[in-house]
Write an enzyme that holds these catalytic residues in place. Structure first.
Site, PDB file in Angstrom:
ATOM      1  N   GLN A 190      48.247  49.326  43.057  1.00 57.96           N
ATOM      2  CA  GLN A 190      48.599  49.908  42.329  1.00 57.96           C
ATOM      3  C   GLN A 190      48.240  51.489  43.436  1.00 57.96           C
ATOM      4  O   GLN A 190      47.470  51.549  44.504  1.00 57.96           O
ATOM      5  CB  GLN A 190      47.744  50.978  41.825  1.00 57.96           C
ATOM      6  CG  GLN A 190      47.526  49.449  40.162  1.00 57.96           C
ATOM      7  CD  GLN A 190      46.423  49.857  39.645  1.00 57.96           C
ATOM      8  OE1 GLN A 190      45.402  49.525  39.948  1.00 57.96           O
ATOM      9  NE2 GLN A 190      45.988  49.786  38.330  1.00 57.96           N
ATOM     10  N   ARG A 249      55.176  47.673  28.290  1.00 59.35           N
ATOM     11  CA  ARG A 249      54.037  47.279  27.632  1.00 59.35           C
ATOM     12  C   ARG A 249      52.773  48.090  27.664  1.00 59.35           C
ATOM     13  O   ARG A 249      52.861  49.161  28.343  1.00 59.35           O
ATOM     14  CB  ARG A 249      54.361  45.840  28.957  1.00 59.35           C
ATOM     15  CG  ARG A 249      53.015  46.511  30.099  1.00 59.35           C
ATOM     16  CD  ARG A 249      52.811  44.994  31.102  1.00 59.35           C
ATOM     17  NE  ARG A 249      52.496  45.559  32.322  1.00 59.35           N
ATOM     18  CZ  ARG A 249      51.915  44.792  33.254  1.00 59.35           C
ATOM     19  NH1 ARG A 249      51.066  43.287  32.697  1.00 59.35           N
ATOM     20  NH2 ARG A 249      51.397  45.294  34.588  1.00 59.35           N
ATOM     21  N   ASP A 296      53.283  51.897  39.440  1.00 60.72           N
ATOM     22  CA  ASP A 296      52.134  53.395  39.095  1.00 60.72           C
ATOM     23  C   ASP A 296      52.776  54.750  39.945  1.00 60.72           C
ATOM     24  O   ASP A 296      51.896  55.571  40.456  1.00 60.72           O
ATOM     25  CB  ASP A 296      50.714  52.793  38.933  1.00 60.72           C
ATOM     26  CG  ASP A 296      49.697  51.977  38.378  1.00 60.72           C
ATOM     27  OD1 ASP A 296      50.299  51.080  37.280  1.00 60.72           O
ATOM     28  OD2 ASP A 296      48.784  51.826  37.743  1.00 60.72           O
ATOM     29  N   ASP A 319      54.851  49.025  35.022  1.00 64.99           N
ATOM     30  CA  ASP A 319      54.166  49.943  34.967  1.00 64.99           C
ATOM     31  C   ASP A 319      54.084  51.356  36.104  1.00 64.99           C
ATOM     32  O   ASP A 319      53.105  52.415  35.555  1.00 64.99           O
ATOM     33  CB  ASP A 319      52.661  49.587  35.212  1.00 64.99           C
ATOM     34  CG  ASP A 319      52.531  48.498  34.196  1.00 64.99           C
ATOM     35  OD1 ASP A 319      52.843  48.079  33.505  1.00 64.99           O
ATOM     36  OD2 ASP A 319      51.672  47.919  34.502  1.00 64.99           O
ATOM     37  N   TRP A 350      49.458  49.500  27.241  1.00 66.71           N
ATOM     38  CA  TRP A 350      48.494  49.545  28.792  1.00 66.71           C
ATOM     39  C   TRP A 350      47.137  50.597  28.203  1.00 66.71           C
ATOM     40  O   TRP A 350      45.861  49.513  27.383  1.00 66.71           O
ATOM     41  CB  TRP A 350      48.335  50.830  29.705  1.00 66.71           C
ATOM     42  CG  TRP A 350      47.294  51.150  30.620  1.00 66.71           C
ATOM     43  CD1 TRP A 350      46.739  49.932  30.736  1.00 66.71           C
ATOM     44  CD2 TRP A 350      46.696  51.965  31.424  1.00 66.71           C
ATOM     45  NE1 TRP A 350      44.837  50.899  31.612  1.00 66.71           N
ATOM     46  CE2 TRP A 350      45.541  52.154  32.269  1.00 66.71           C
ATOM     47  CE3 TRP A 350      47.589  53.313  31.463  1.00 66.71           C
ATOM     48  CZ2 TRP A 350      45.353  52.896  33.108  1.00 66.71           C
ATOM     49  CZ3 TRP A 350      46.984  54.545  32.176  1.00 66.71           C
ATOM     50  CH2 TRP A 350      45.803  54.306  32.804  1.00 66.71           C
TER      51      TRP A 350
END
Length: 324
Positions: free
Chosen positions: A142, A246, A165, A186, A248
């Site tokens: 991340q 998706r 991220d 993500d 979190w």
């Protein structure tokens, strides 16, 4: 998103600057009236120094950043309303931006997601125009480019680049117009009420675009992706390798509407993450090779597009630059 013109005032630094309107121009090569200046011909050589110069004032202020790459990590916690402009030859888009803020550190190295961010916004009412923001860490961990953690934020013609991220739309109401967002895993995440209008969203590897973290039913937060272009990096075969999102957290809520979805989108559309999640995932009036919903999983039905009132609340046109 282009809306009917609404004149919005922007004050300069305070004591000496007079109010001046936000300008819609084909280029921005010099500072709007009243702005602090950063760059080779500016008063300050770094963005951080200009932010420090604002001090504890609560007056509306602006900073103009001249063309260049600024290797900085900045936190914006000014107590007043701040607008940051980047030099560009086309204010209507990110494509000709000439200002880049870049930093390279992962979240594990920094200690937290927020501390890894190249730009960390904590000031309500902040606006950013035509600036590229990069976390150059790349694949493996991340690493945040932008943390947006305040209310009534606006990003116009900006670019956000990372891998995992990238854009932490963490909290508050946020508006992104004609921006570019790049990542793989993500890369739009958090629990803000965020509207992404007419943005280019590019996946550079297999993964998941959104990871929304709405937790309880009383939270009014949404991610609305409206009139956007969702596609993969040229030359990289991502056919059916990217999910729209998706969860979190268990009650993630996301809609893609009026957008172009390329063949990178997996036919299932959505997938799982948080245990016990019952996310609210919607699609409406999308087009393209990835827009077929016949095999979707974890998706709820919706009869129409959601409005900006729904996502951002009434009165959104008092803080969004509707002239953009």
């Amino acid at each position: 998103m282009h809306l009917p013109s609404l004149v919005l005032g922007l004050l300069g630094l305070g004591l000496t600057a007079s109010a001046s309107p936000i300008e819609e121009r084909s280029n921005r090569s010099k500072a709007p009236d009243g702005c602090l200046t950063v760059g080779s011909s500016g008063k300050y050589s770094t963005i951080g120094a200009a932010l420090d110069a604002l001090g504890d004032s609560k007056s509306d202020a602006c900073i103009f950043i001249g063309a260049g790459t600024y290797k900085e990590q900045i936190t914006i916690d000014y107590k007043g309303k701040l607008t940051m402009y980047g030099e560009t030859t086309d204010t209507s888009s990110y494509k000709k931006n000439q200002v880049t803020i870049t930093h390279t550190i992962s979240s594990p190295q920094a200690g937290t997601l927020d501390k890894s961010a190249t730009v960390n916004v904590r000031s309500d009412g902040f606006k950013m125009y035509n600036i590229n923001v990069i976390n150059g860490y790349g694949k493996g961990s991340q690493a945040v480019a932008l943390v947006a953690n305040a209310d009534k934020l606006g990003f116009y013609g900006c670019s956000f680049v990372g891998y995992q991220d990238t854009l932490y739309a963490k909290a508050g109401r946020q508006y992104y117009s004609n921006c570019y967002i790049e990542g793989a895993t993500d890369y739009i995440f958090g629990n803000a009420s965020a509207w992404f209008g007419e943005c280019d969203i590019m996946s550079v590897g297999p993964g998941y675009i959104t990871a929304m973290s709405r937790t309880t039913a009383d939270q009014t937060t949404w991610y609305a992706i409206d009139n956007c272009n969702i596609y993969g990096k040229p030359g990289v075969d991502l056919t059916a390798k990217v999910y729209l999102g998706r969860p979190w957290r268990v009650l993630a809520r996301v809609i893609y509407q009026n957008s172009q979805l390329s063949n990178i989108i997996n036919p299932k559309g959505w997938t799982t993450m948080a245990e016990g999640a019952t996310p609210l995932y919607y699609e409406y009036n999308n087009k393209g090779a990835g827009a077929d919903t016949s095999k979707r999983e974890y998706e709820s039905s919706i009869s129409g597009a959601v409005s900006m009132n729904t996502v951002l609340g009434s009165g959104w046109n008092s803080w969004i630059d509707t002239t953009y």
